[in-house]
Design a protein around this motif. Structure first.
Motif, PDB file in Angstrom:
ATOM      1  N   HIS A   1      28.478  50.408  30.617  1.00 21.88           N
ATOM      2  CA  HIS A   1      29.209  50.538  29.350  1.00 21.88           C
ATOM      3  C   HIS A   1      29.921  49.234  28.987  1.00 21.88           C
ATOM      4  CE1 HIS A   1      32.089  51.931  26.354  1.00 21.88           C
ATOM      5  NE2 HIS A   1      33.076  51.557  27.157  1.00 21.88           N
ATOM      6  N   LEU A   2      30.452  48.551  29.994  1.00 22.20           N
ATOM      7  CA  LEU A   2      31.157  47.298  29.761  1.00 22.20           C
ATOM      8  C   LEU A   2      30.198  46.118  29.593  1.00 22.20           C
ATOM      9  CD1 LEU A   2      34.134  47.714  32.273  1.00 22.20           C
ATOM     10  CD2 LEU A   2      34.197  47.952  29.769  1.00 22.20           C
ATOM     11  N   GLY A   3      28.930  46.338  29.874  1.00 19.77           N
ATOM     12  CA  GLY A   3      27.930  45.288  29.681  1.00 19.77           C
ATOM     13  C   GLY A   3      27.689  44.404  30.889  1.00 19.77           C
ATOM     14  N   TYR A   4      28.072  44.869  32.080  1.00 16.76           N
ATOM     15  CA  TYR A   4      27.903  44.064  33.288  1.00 16.76           C
ATOM     16  C   TYR A   4      26.756  44.603  34.140  1.00 16.76           C
ATOM     17  CZ  TYR A   4      32.433  42.079  32.168  1.00 16.76           C
ATOM     18  OH  TYR A   4      33.474  41.447  31.535  1.00 16.76           O
ATOM     19  N   PRO A   5      26.107  43.721  34.904  1.00 19.27           N
ATOM     20  CA  PRO A   5      25.056  44.186  35.820  1.00 19.27           C
ATOM     21  C   PRO A   5      25.660  44.969  36.989  1.00 19.27           C
ATOM     22  CG  PRO A   5      25.428  41.831  36.105  1.00 19.27           C
ATOM     23  CD  PRO A   5      26.268  42.267  34.933  1.00 19.27           C
TER      24      PRO A   5
ATOM     25  N   ALA B   1      40.305  39.050  38.198  1.00 20.67           N
ATOM     26  CA  ALA B   1      39.488  40.272  38.142  1.00 20.67           C
ATOM     27  C   ALA B   1      40.137  41.329  37.245  1.00 20.67           C
ATOM     28  CB  ALA B   1      39.268  40.829  39.550  1.00 20.67           C
ATOM     29  N   MET B   2      41.443  41.514  37.383  1.00 19.49           N
ATOM     30  CA  MET B   2      42.111  42.549  36.599  1.00 19.49           C
ATOM     31  C   MET B   2      42.310  42.144  35.146  1.00 19.49           C
ATOM     32  SD  MET B   2      42.288  45.108  38.554  1.00 19.49           S
ATOM     33  CE  MET B   2      40.739  44.502  39.174  1.00 19.49           C
ATOM     34  N   SER B   3      42.581  40.872  34.887  1.00 18.83           N
ATOM     35  CA  SER B   3      42.680  40.441  33.488  1.00 18.83           C
ATOM     36  C   SER B   3      41.305  40.501  32.837  1.00 18.83           C
ATOM     37  CB  SER B   3      43.296  39.045  33.373  1.00 18.83           C
ATOM     38  OG  SER B   3      42.500  38.081  34.032  1.00 18.83           O
ATOM     39  N   GLY B   4      40.257  40.218  33.592  1.00 23.44           N
ATOM     40  CA  GLY B   4      38.897  40.376  33.078  1.00 23.44           C
ATOM     41  C   GLY B   4      38.577  41.825  32.771  1.00 23.44           C
ATOM     42  N   ALA B   5      39.053  42.732  33.621  1.00 25.26           N
ATOM     43  CA  ALA B   5      38.848  44.166  33.374  1.00 25.26           C
ATOM     44  C   ALA B   5      39.575  44.599  32.104  1.00 25.26           C
ATOM     45  CB  ALA B   5      39.335  44.977  34.571  1.00 25.26           C
ATOM     46  N   LEU B   6      40.806  44.121  31.935  1.00 19.53           N
ATOM     47  CA  LEU B   6      41.555  44.454  30.713  1.00 19.53           C
ATOM     48  C   LEU B   6      40.818  43.967  29.469  1.00 19.53           C
ATOM     49  CD1 LEU B   6      45.312  43.735  31.512  1.00 19.53           C
ATOM     50  CD2 LEU B   6      44.275  45.922  30.940  1.00 19.53           C
ATOM     51  N   PHE B   7      40.388  42.723  29.493  1.00 18.91           N
ATOM     52  CA  PHE B   7      39.686  42.161  28.347  1.00 18.91           C
ATOM     53  C   PHE B   7      38.370  42.906  28.089  1.00 18.91           C
ATOM     54  CE2 PHE B   7      36.838  39.232  26.182  1.00 18.91           C
ATOM     55  CZ  PHE B   7      37.625  38.868  25.099  1.00 18.91           C
ATOM     56  N   SER B   8      37.664  43.274  29.156  1.00 18.15           N
ATOM     57  CA  SER B   8      36.401  44.000  29.011  1.00 18.15           C
ATOM     58  C   SER B   8      36.612  45.356  28.352  1.00 18.15           C
ATOM     59  CB  SER B   8      35.732  44.183  30.378  1.00 18.15           C
ATOM     60  OG  SER B   8      35.404  42.931  30.935  1.00 18.15           O
ATOM     61  N   HIS B   9      37.657  46.065  28.769  1.00 15.21           N
ATOM     62  CA  HIS B   9      37.955  47.364  28.150  1.00 15.21           C
ATOM     63  C   HIS B   9      38.357  47.185  26.685  1.00 15.21           C
ATOM     64  CE1 HIS B   9      37.409  49.935  31.586  1.00 15.21           C
ATOM     65  NE2 HIS B   9      38.192  49.169  32.324  1.00 15.21           N
ATOM     66  N   PHE B  10      39.089  46.121  26.407  1.00 16.34           N
ATOM     67  CA  PHE B  10      39.470  45.823  25.025  1.00 16.34           C
ATOM     68  C   PHE B  10      38.228  45.529  24.186  1.00 16.34           C
ATOM     69  CE2 PHE B  10      40.670  42.715  21.747  1.00 16.34           C
ATOM     70  CZ  PHE B  10      41.591  43.476  21.036  1.00 16.34           C
ATOM     71  N   ALA B  11      37.326  44.695  24.702  1.00 16.40           N
ATOM     72  CA  ALA B  11      36.110  44.319  23.976  1.00 16.40           C
ATOM     73  C   ALA B  11      35.188  45.515  23.752  1.00 16.40           C
ATOM     74  CB  ALA B  11      35.368  43.218  24.733  1.00 16.40           C
ATOM     75  N   ALA B  12      35.236  46.487  24.660  1.00 14.41           N
ATOM     76  CA  ALA B  12      34.402  47.682  24.545  1.00 14.41           C
ATOM     77  C   ALA B  12      35.068  48.771  23.715  1.00 14.41           C
ATOM     78  CB  ALA B  12      34.058  48.218  25.931  1.00 14.41           C
TER      79      ALA B  12
ATOM     80  N   PHE C   1      43.137  51.098  30.194  1.00 11.48           N
ATOM     81  CA  PHE C   1      43.896  49.879  30.421  1.00 11.48           C
ATOM     82  C   PHE C   1      44.931  50.041  31.530  1.00 11.48           C
ATOM     83  CE2 PHE C   1      42.187  49.426  26.239  1.00 11.48           C
ATOM     84  CZ  PHE C   1      41.977  48.066  26.068  1.00 11.48           C
ATOM     85  N   PHE C   2      45.284  51.279  31.863  1.00 12.81           N
ATOM     86  CA  PHE C   2      46.387  51.522  32.789  1.00 12.81           C
ATOM     87  C   PHE C   2      46.144  50.929  34.175  1.00 12.81           C
ATOM     88  CE2 PHE C   2      48.539  54.074  36.029  1.00 12.81           C
ATOM     89  CZ  PHE C   2      49.851  53.824  35.676  1.00 12.81           C
ATOM     90  N   GLY C   3      45.012  51.232  34.794  1.00 12.17           N
ATOM     91  CA  GLY C   3      44.722  50.758  36.154  1.00 12.17           C
ATOM     92  C   GLY C   3      44.754  49.247  36.283  1.00 12.17           C
ATOM     93  N   PRO C   4      43.967  48.533  35.463  1.00 13.30           N
ATOM     94  CA  PRO C   4      44.001  47.072  35.570  1.00 13.30           C
ATOM     95  C   PRO C   4      45.378  46.481  35.243  1.00 13.30           C
ATOM     96  CG  PRO C   4      42.076  47.766  34.310  1.00 13.30           C
ATOM     97  CD  PRO C   4      42.901  48.989  34.563  1.00 13.30           C
ATOM     98  N   ALA C   5      46.079  47.048  34.262  1.00 15.66           N
ATOM     99  CA  ALA C   5      47.402  46.536  33.905  1.00 15.66           C
ATOM    100  C   ALA C   5      48.385  46.728  35.060  1.00 15.66           C
ATOM    101  CB  ALA C   5      47.920  47.211  32.639  1.00 15.66           C
ATOM    102  N   LEU C   6      48.362  47.893  35.679  1.00 16.91           N
ATOM    103  CA  LEU C   6      49.240  48.162  36.821  1.00 16.91           C
ATOM    104  C   LEU C   6      48.931  47.201  37.967  1.00 16.91           C
ATOM    105  CD1 LEU C   6      51.355  49.820  38.330  1.00 16.91           C
ATOM    106  CD2 LEU C   6      49.527  51.420  38.961  1.00 16.91           C
ATOM    107  N   LEU C   7      47.652  46.961  38.235  1.00 16.01           N
ATOM    108  CA  LEU C   7      47.287  46.055  39.326  1.00 16.01           C
ATOM    109  C   LEU C   7      47.679  44.608  39.025  1.00 16.01           C
ATOM    110  CD1 LEU C   7      43.923  47.666  40.441  1.00 16.01           C
ATOM    111  CD2 LEU C   7      46.059  47.582  41.728  1.00 16.01           C
ATOM    112  N   ILE C   8      47.665  44.216  37.752  1.00 14.83           N
ATOM    113  CA  ILE C   8      48.149  42.873  37.394  1.00 14.83           C
ATOM    114  C   ILE C   8      49.649  42.775  37.662  1.00 14.83           C
ATOM    115  CG2 ILE C   8      48.708  41.359  35.447  1.00 14.83           C
ATOM    116  CD1 ILE C   8      45.967  41.916  34.309  1.00 14.83           C
TER     117      ILE C   8
END
Length: 125
Positions: free
Chosen positions: A40-44, A81-92, A99-106
């Motif tokens: 869904h996020l577009g990653y392999p 990794a977590m900022s990339g996850a946030l941006f990926s969820h935003f882009a999708a 956003f909660f999990g990656p934001a909390l881990l950041i």
């Protein structure tokens, strides 16, 4: 280091270690939900293995004593990794709950890094 700062460091670090270990294991297991999320996020899918291994190695590095340069790399890797996850969820255009999990881990990464004891720092100031 004050007792307060030591408590903040260990609480943040243990929660960070728990979160990164749990997500690293889930990524290594490559469940259908996890592979669907990556698609869904577009990653392999093979990226799950890489992220899972890096997260587990990062947790070990952050928790063991010494090796301050390696710790800096682990904290940086967690942040990237977590900022990339946030941006990926935003882009999708994902919902706020994604956003909660990656934001909390950041937040835990930055808190653990900031409050780490002097002997765990690269430059002892």
């Amino acid at each position: 280091m004050t007792k307060r700062n030591k408590i903040i460091y260990w609480v943040a670090t243990l929660w960070l270690a728990l979160g990164m270990t749990a997500t690293g294991i889930v990524q290594l297991m490559q469940s259908k939900d996890e592979t669907d999320r990556m698609s869904h996020l577009g990653y392999p899918i093979y990226l799950l293995t890489l992220l899972g291994i890096w997260k587990l190695l990062g947790v070990i590095t952050v928790l063991i004593p010494r090796f301050p340069l390696l710790k800096e790399w682990a904290y940086a890797g967690f942040f990237f990794a977590m900022s990339g996850a946030l941006f990926s969820h935003f882009a999708a255009n994902d919902s706020a709950k994604d956003f909660f999990g990656p934001a909390l881990l950041i937040v835990l990464t930055v808190t653990s890094w900031y409050f780490r004891p002097t002997e765990r720092k690269l430059i002892n100031v």
